[in-house]
Design an enzyme around this catalytic site. Structure first.
Site, PDB file in Angstrom:
ATOM      1  N   PHE A   1       3.591   3.409   1.126  1.00 13.82           N
ATOM      2  CA  PHE A   1       4.878   4.116   1.219  1.00 13.82           C
ATOM      3  C   PHE A   1       4.719   5.633   1.210  1.00 13.82           C
ATOM      4  CE2 PHE A   1       5.708   0.059  -1.092  1.00 13.82           C
ATOM      5  CZ  PHE A   1       6.349  -0.597  -0.052  1.00 13.82           C
TER       6      PHE A   1
ATOM      7  N   GLU B   1      -1.164   8.445   0.979  1.00  8.18           N
ATOM      8  CA  GLU B   1      -1.584   9.299   2.092  1.00  8.18           C
ATOM      9  C   GLU B   1      -2.553  10.364   1.588  1.00  8.18           C
ATOM     10  OE1 GLU B   1       1.471  10.752   4.744  1.00  8.18           O
ATOM     11  OE2 GLU B   1       0.153  12.286   5.567  1.00  8.18           O
TER      12      GLU B   1
ATOM     13  N   ARG C   1       9.620  18.577   8.158  1.00  4.55           N
ATOM     14  CA  ARG C   1      10.422  17.444   8.595  1.00  4.55           C
ATOM     15  C   ARG C   1      11.860  17.574   8.075  1.00  4.55           C
ATOM     16  NH1 ARG C   1       9.679  12.818  11.393  1.00  4.55           N
ATOM     17  NH2 ARG C   1       7.480  13.079  11.772  1.00  4.55           N
TER      18      ARG C   1
ATOM     19  N   GLU D   1       9.609   4.096   9.074  1.00  2.00           N
ATOM     20  CA  GLU D   1      10.407   4.929   8.173  1.00  2.00           C
ATOM     21  C   GLU D   1      11.897   5.021   8.505  1.00  2.00           C
ATOM     22  OE1 GLU D   1       7.525   8.068   9.140  1.00  2.00           O
ATOM     23  OE2 GLU D   1       7.725   8.682   7.063  1.00  2.00           O
TER      24      GLU D   1
HETATM   25  N1  MTE Z   1       5.944  -1.302   4.799  1.00  2.00           N
HETATM   26  C1  MTE Z   1       5.292  -1.919   3.786  1.00  2.00           C
HETATM   27  N2  MTE Z   1       5.433  -3.238   3.648  1.00  2.00           N
HETATM   28  N3  MTE Z   1       4.513  -1.212   2.917  1.00  2.00           N
HETATM   29  C2  MTE Z   1       4.355   0.153   3.024  1.00  2.00           C
HETATM   30  O1  MTE Z   1       3.646   0.761   2.225  1.00  2.00           O
HETATM   31  N4  MTE Z   1       4.961   2.198   4.269  1.00  2.00           N
HETATM   32  C3  MTE Z   1       5.948   2.839   5.137  1.00  2.00           C
HETATM   33  C4  MTE Z   1       6.220   1.985   6.377  1.00  2.00           C
HETATM   34  N5  MTE Z   1       6.460   0.624   6.019  1.00  2.00           N
HETATM   35  C5  MTE Z   1       5.049   0.830   4.080  1.00  2.00           C
HETATM   36  C6  MTE Z   1       5.827   0.039   4.966  1.00  2.00           C
HETATM   37  C7  MTE Z   1       5.576   4.166   5.567  1.00  2.00           C
HETATM   38  S1  MTE Z   1       5.820   5.466   4.518  1.00  2.00           S
HETATM   39  C8  MTE Z   1       5.089   4.418   6.825  1.00  2.00           C
HETATM   40  S2  MTE Z   1       4.772   5.979   7.352  1.00  2.00           S
HETATM   41  C9  MTE Z   1       4.811   3.323   7.761  1.00  2.00           C
HETATM   42  O2  MTE Z   1       5.077   2.050   7.208  1.00  2.00           O
HETATM   43  C10 MTE Z   1       3.346   3.403   8.184  1.00  2.00           C
HETATM   44  O3  MTE Z   1       2.972   2.358   8.995  1.00  2.00           O
HETATM   45  P1  MTE Z   1       3.244   2.323  10.583  1.00  2.00           P
HETATM   46  O4  MTE Z   1       2.989   3.687  11.105  1.00  2.00           O
HETATM   47  O5  MTE Z   1       2.282   1.326  11.056  1.00  2.00           O
HETATM   48  O6  MTE Z   1       4.673   1.926  10.758  1.00  2.00           O
HETATM   49  N1  HPA Z   2       4.668  12.256   8.146  1.00  2.00           N
HETATM   50  C1  HPA Z   2       3.785  11.763   7.261  1.00  2.00           C
HETATM   51  N2  HPA Z   2       2.683  12.375   6.953  1.00  2.00           N
HETATM   52  C2  HPA Z   2       2.409  13.536   7.540  1.00  2.00           C
HETATM   53  C3  HPA Z   2       3.283  14.096   8.466  1.00  2.00           C
HETATM   54  C4  HPA Z   2       4.471  13.421   8.785  1.00  2.00           C
HETATM   55  O1  HPA Z   2       5.291  13.862   9.590  1.00  2.00           O
HETATM   56  N3  HPA Z   2       2.758  15.262   8.869  1.00  2.00           N
HETATM   57  C5  HPA Z   2       1.593  15.383   8.189  1.00  2.00           C
HETATM   58  N4  HPA Z   2       1.376  14.349   7.386  1.00  2.00           N
HETATM   59 MO1  MOS Z   3       4.715   7.502   5.481  1.00  2.00          MO
HETATM   60  S1  MOS Z   3       5.649   8.747   4.141  1.00  2.00           S
HETATM   61  O1  MOS Z   3       4.578   8.797   6.625  1.00  2.00           O
HETATM   62  O2  MOS Z   3       3.203   7.404   4.732  1.00  2.00           O
END
Ligand code: MTE
Ligand code: HPA
Ligand code: MOS
Length: 758
Positions: A229, A233, A311, A718
């Site tokens: 989530f 990161e 953002r 997101e």
């Molecule tokens: N879904 C689950 N089940 N667990 C997670 O930790 N993280 C969220 C989202 N969905 C998350 C989630 C976040 S913050 C992001 S940025 C995106 O998943 C990242 O994965 P994606 O880019 O493959 O969608």
């Molecule tokens: N989202 C999530 N992580 C990031 C971003 C963003 O836009 N830019 C740099 N790290």
């Molecule tokens: Mo999602 S807050 O960009 O890991």
């Protein structure tokens, strides 16, 4: 066709049965030591002395490591520009800051020794409140301003004016699996790390920085996280670096798993924000001018705050057009834990602004918020560009809203709710809406890249590796679908593997919802390269042009009338091996077209926008302030979804997580800056009974997407979190209060009702 099919998550069963292995489930290597952190008990102070001898003497303790023992740099900042230490050096800057690492034969021994260690700290005055930081101009970075037209002049000239202010709170990630890393020393200075991380490459970089070694000594692996989530990161990197440091210092494998309390104390959260605005508008509710300040509480250090602020400011107008606007974004420094990425990354905070403005304008003009919303949508008859110069799709904004409003039965429900409220003395129902345009791409240009490594074996089975990480969002199944589609083989022939910096190097974090966009493309390109070589072998065999070779239905065949020559995919793979043709390839992708001028604060930083809309009904008990969501209708644009089952799960989960942020999750620091909400007994996340009993979620029908997205899909991770903003609007609608700070807990709703009654 695997693309667009509602295929279950590849680990669905394993998650449910417990067969899925997380870092703590892996067989422990012989000689493993367990780590425990010593955390600062005060918010700000001078670190005088650390008596490590007592802790060292305790049974089972092998080492106590502090900043002084670090062989490389005591710098775990994601930017690499300093400002974040692994262990505090002269001062401590927040309650919960790591000071030392205890290593012991058992986890209990490590925890006991860490608890016994009492750092001597001379307290200093702590800056704790964001309002106070704002008043003192305590900034982490220079203010960012996006402006278009002359907002001040347009405000003076506007027929009507209103102003407002409010605050939004932080949010703890509360991933089920807390932060963890296992570091194992190998030969010749190598330290292999298994980390629960969204960003294996940064784990590698930061561990190498702390150890003072080359990146090639630190292979990093992550099969899956139990949720990230955004919390994994950047924060996963220092946890892994601490484990690697311990492994190097002792020559033994080290596991560092943060207990829930330590995790909540030492890792960053969503940024709390302060908002102030002044708007000018006409009697129709058309907003003509806006001057707004968004101030993020970044905590004690920078971490990812520049990106979050970026953002927030680029999403502050959301899907609305205001001709004259000045947006100022500030990053405040306080003596709290350094706030970090959290699903939406400043976007959820940014889009709150216009919701409050719309309500203020509605109140002043007598129109409904929905009328004001519609009148100010970007796109004809209004301008269709964000104030930083990127085009929005006005028709899509209107489509998601129109479909959602129709699904929700808005008009009829308004009347039902009015009748209900007239009949009930204490209960109040309310209806709220929300519409979203969320930009997809990393604000930091170089993060918009991905790599993949695909092998086809001689039996036609496929091994897939890519730079993205799995945190439950279903990235691996989506990328596997892309590869299966590219080879025309059934999905079960594609083997999903752990993310590894040794297989795909120099990757971006899996974040900003771009995982499948970026890694899907990289994997598609890698598979396409192999398919091209295989087609060449088939074409030579059948003496036809390669263009006539088709891969589909687990077969390779000649696509010409009357020609029915064909073979199984695996048969061709075997033939390629015999013919000495390489069946392994890398793929690399970088997002085209995006650009940003940081001087002018203009550009097109996003590859595209993802749209969504929501309508929510709540009921509030005006005697207690308690409330709940009765029904939610959501329409989310996912382009041509790669996997509607996974996307639906993402939308539902994101909405409930957003609902938690806005209504029940409340962080509390006491007057001395100690975090007092360090576990589920004091920090309330939404539970199964907070899920709306009527929860109507769907993907936007016939959603268009640019042709150069992967199979015309759109990101979904997101954006739907922000659809929960309708809950805030519904609570204001139900109670009629003017200002409602977030989270809108029952206590806050009650206080707002009391303020209104005065
Ligand atoms: N879904 C689950 N089940 N667990 C997670 O930790 N993280 C969220 C989202 N969905 C998350 C989630 C976040 S913050 C992001 S940025 C995106 O998943 C990242 O994965 P994606 O880019 O493959 O969608
Ligand atoms: N989202 C999530 N992580 C990031 C971003 C963003 O836009 N830019 C740099 N790290
Ligand atoms: Mo999602 S807050 O960009 O890991």
């Amino acid at each position: 066709m695997t693309i667009g099919a509602p295929i279950p998550h590849d680990s669905a069963l394993a998650h449910a049965t417990g067969a899925a292995r997380f870092a703590d489930d892996l067989a422990e290597p012989p000689g493993l030591l367990h780590g425990a952190l010593v955390l600062s008990p005060v918010a700000h102070g001078l670190l005088a002395a650390l008596d490590t001898a007592t802790a060292r003497a305790l049974p089972g303790v092998v080492a106590v490591l502090t900043a002084a023992d670090i062989p490389g740099a005591n710098d775990v900042s994601p930017s690499g520009k300093g400002g974040e230490t692994l262990f505090a050096e002269r001062t401590v800057e927040h309650h919960g800051q790591p000071i030392a690492l205890v290593l012991a034969e058992t986890r209990d021994a490590a925890l006991r020794a860490a608890a016994a260690l009492e750092p001597a700290i001379a307290p200093l005055p702590a800056l704790l409140d964001a309002e106070e930081a704002l008043a003192h101009q305590a900034y982490l970075m220079p203010p960012q301003v996006i402006a278009r037209g002359d907002a001040e002049h347009a405000l003076d000239a506007a027929p009507l004016r209103a102003e407002g202010s409010f605050r939004s709170g932080g949010q703890e990630h509360f991933y089920l699996e807390s932060q963890i890393a296992v570091a194992t020393p190998g030969e010749d200075g190598e330290i292999a790390i298994t980390s629960s991380t969204q960003h294996p490459t940064e784990v590698q970089h930061i561990a190498a920085r702390v150890l003072g070694c080359d990146f090639n000594r630190i292979p990093v692996t992550c099969r899956r996280m139990g949720g990230g989530f955004g919390g994994k990161e950047s924060n996963a990197s220092w946890v892994a670096a601490a484990a690697a440091f311990g492994a190097q210092a002792t020559g033994r494998p080290v596991k560092l798993r943060l207990a829930r309390k330590a995790d909540m104390a030492a890792t960053g959260k969503r940024h709390p924000f302060l908002f102030r605005w002044r708007a000018g508008f006409d009697a129709d509710g058309r907003i003509l001018a806006l001057d707004a300040t968004l101030a993020a509480d970044g905590g004690h250090s920078l971490d990812l705050t520049p990106g979050v602020v970026f953002r927030a400011i680029t999403h502050a107008l959301n899907c609305y057009d205001v001709p004259a606007v000045k947006l100022t974004a500030l990053a405040l420094r306080t003596n709290t834990v350094s706030h970090t990425a959290f699903r939406g990354f400043g976007g959820p905070q940014g889009v709150l602004l216009m919701e409050d403005v719309i309500r203020g304008v509605a109140r002043a003009t007598g129109h409904t918020p929905e009328e004001v919303r519609e009148r100010n949508f970007a796109g004809a008859p209004n301008g269709g560009e964000t104030p930083y110069g990127q085009a929005l799709e006005g028709d899509l904004i209107r489509r998601v809203w129109a479909e959602c409003r129709a699904d929700a039965g808005w008009e009829a429900r308004r009347q039902e709710i009015a009748a209900f409220n007239a009949a009930h003395p204490y209960l109040r129902r309310g209806l709220g809406s929300f519409v979203l345009a969320f930009g997809i791409s990393f604000g930091v240009r170089h993060l918009n890249q991905a790599g993949a490594l695909v092998h086809v074996y001689a039996d036609g089975s496929i091994r897939l590796n890519h730079g993205g990480t799995e945190m439950g969002q279903g990235l691996n199944i989506k990328v596997a679908q892309v590869v299966a589609e590219t080879f025309g083989v059934p999905l079960h022939r594609v083997r999903i593997t752990a993310t590894s910096t040794a297989e795909v190097p120099n990757t971006a974090p899996t974040a900003a919802s771009t995982g499948s966009d970026l890694n899907g493309w990289a994997a598609h390109l890698a598979a396409g390269t192999i398919r091209g070589r295989m087609a060449g072998v088939a074409a030579a065999l059948w003496e036809v042009p390669v263009e006539a070779i088709v891969f589909a239905g687990n077969r390779v065949f000649v696509d010409r009338p009357g020609d029915n020559r064909a073979m199984e995919f695996g048969e061709l793979a075997h033939r390629c091996w015999i013919e000495r043709v390489s069946l392994s390839a890398t793929g690399f992708y970088r997002t085209p077209d995006i650009h940003w001028d940081a001087q002018a604060m203009r550009g097109e930083p996003f590859f595209y926008f993802s749209y969504g809309a929501s309508v929510v009904e709540v009921v509030v008990d005006t005697l207690t302030g308690e409330h709940r969501v009765l029904r939610a209708d959501l329409v989310q644009d996912a382009g041509r979804s790669l996997n509607p089952a996974v996307d639906r799960g993402q939308i539902e989960g994101a909405f409930v997580q957003g609902l938690g942020w806005l209504t029940c999750e409340e962080l509390h620091w006491d007057e001395q800056g100690r975090q007092r909400t360090l576990g589920p007994s004091t920090y309330k996340i939404p539970g199964s009974r907070d899920v709306p009993p009527a929860f109507k979620v769907r993907l936007l029908s016939a959603a268009p997407a640019r042709a150069d997205t992967i199979f015309r899909s759109k990101a979904v991770g997101e954006p739907p979190l922000m659809l929960a903003t309708a809950v805030w609007n519904a609570l204001k609608d139900a109670t009629g209060v003017e200002r409602l700070d977030l989270p809108a807990t029952p206590e806050r709703v009650l206080m707002a009702l009391a303020a209104k009654a005065r």
